[in-house]
Design an enzyme around this catalytic site. Structure first.
Site, short mmCIF file in Angstrom:
data_model
loop_
_atom_site.label_atom_id
_atom_site.label_comp_id
_atom_site.label_asym_id
_atom_site.label_seq_id
_atom_site.Cartn_x
_atom_site.Cartn_y
_atom_site.Cartn_z
N HIS A 148 0.84 -1.20 0.00
CA HIS A 148 0.00 0.00 0.00
C HIS A 148 0.88 1.26 0.00
O HIS A 148 0.66 2.18 -0.80
CB HIS A 148 -0.90 -0.03 1.24
CG HIS A 148 -1.74 1.18 1.44
ND1 HIS A 148 -3.09 1.20 1.16
CD2 HIS A 148 -1.43 2.43 1.90
CE1 HIS A 148 -3.57 2.40 1.44
NE2 HIS A 148 -2.59 3.16 1.90
N GLU A 149 1.87 1.29 0.88
CA GLU A 149 2.74 2.46 0.98
C GLU A 149 3.63 2.59 -0.25
O GLU A 149 3.89 3.71 -0.73
CB GLU A 149 3.59 2.37 2.25
CG GLU A 149 2.80 2.42 3.55
CD GLU A 149 2.02 3.72 3.73
OE1 GLU A 149 2.42 4.75 3.14
OE2 GLU A 149 1.00 3.70 4.44
N HIS B 81 1.78 4.33 -2.98
CA HIS B 81 1.79 5.79 -2.83
C HIS B 81 3.09 6.38 -3.38
O HIS B 81 3.09 7.33 -4.17
CB HIS B 81 1.68 6.17 -1.35
CG HIS B 81 0.31 5.99 -0.77
ND1 HIS B 81 -0.83 6.44 -1.39
CD2 HIS B 81 -0.09 5.43 0.40
CE1 HIS B 81 -1.88 6.15 -0.64
NE2 HIS B 81 -1.46 5.53 0.45
#
Length: 205
Positions: free
Chosen positions: A18-19, A22
């Protein structure tokens, strides 16, 4: 015990991916901050948050005796939006990248459960990947700073309602605690609904 350990691993890497999503979108938009910080790596040590990645998951593990969902978070990826080529929608694109990635992972493992004759031994592991990625994606869409949902909300918020952004930021910690206390059960229910719609049968932990 194996399922519990696997759940912890799934949670950790779901958060890490998820990170990375980003940071990768930010890099694509012209911001190399995450790359220079070494945060586009799958190495867990680059992303671990002492409380969110270790203390909280282990606490929930023992508190629920391995029978409830395990939760946590990683260190947020550093981003400098002033480097974005797209100044209007750059923040929105970066914010949505994380949850979207989790949903793609959930669908990638959920649809095979529904449509392929997978061995029974694989079903449990695939199911855990699906539910945790739906759960983590949905959690990050909650509009409380610093979650992605807040960035999405603020991207569409008219300037005349700027005070709402200030209030959310000012009371974000209180809102976050209230959500953890009273909203997590609803979030898990919604995640299980998404699981059911994807897989075709209810999730059983």
């Amino acid at each position: 015990m194996i399922i519990t350990i696997f759940s912890l691993i799934v949670l950790l890497f779901s958060i890490i991916i998820h990170e990375i999503a980003h940071g990768s979108v930010a890099y694509y938009l012209g911001d190399p901050t995450a790359k220079y910080a070494g945060r586009l790596s799958l190495n867990p040590l680059k992303h671990l948050d002492p409380v969110g990645s270790v203390v909280l998951p282990l606490f929930l593990l023992f508190f629920t005796e391995g029978k409830g969902p395990i939760f946590g978070w990683a260190k947020p990826v550093p981003i400098n939006p002033y480097n974005f080529r797209d100044q209007k929608w750059g923040k929105l694109k970066v914010a949505i990248a994380g949850p979207a990635t989790n949903f793609v992972i959930a669908l990638s493992f959920g649809l095979p459960i529904r449509f392929l004759p997978l061995p029974f031994s694989m079903l449990k592991f695939f199911s855990i990947i699906v539910i945790y990625n739906f759960l983590w994606g949905l959690f990050n869409l909650v509009p409380i700073p610093p979650l992605d949902g807040a960035h999405l909300l603020f991207s569409f918020l008219p300037k005349r309602l700027a005070e709402i952004k200030i209030i959310f930021q000012q009371y974000s910690f209180l809102l976050f605690i209230l959500f953890i206390l009273f909203g997590l059960d609803w979030l898990f229910y919604i995640a299980k609904l998404f699981y059911y719609l994807t897989v075709g049968y209810p999730f059983v932990l």
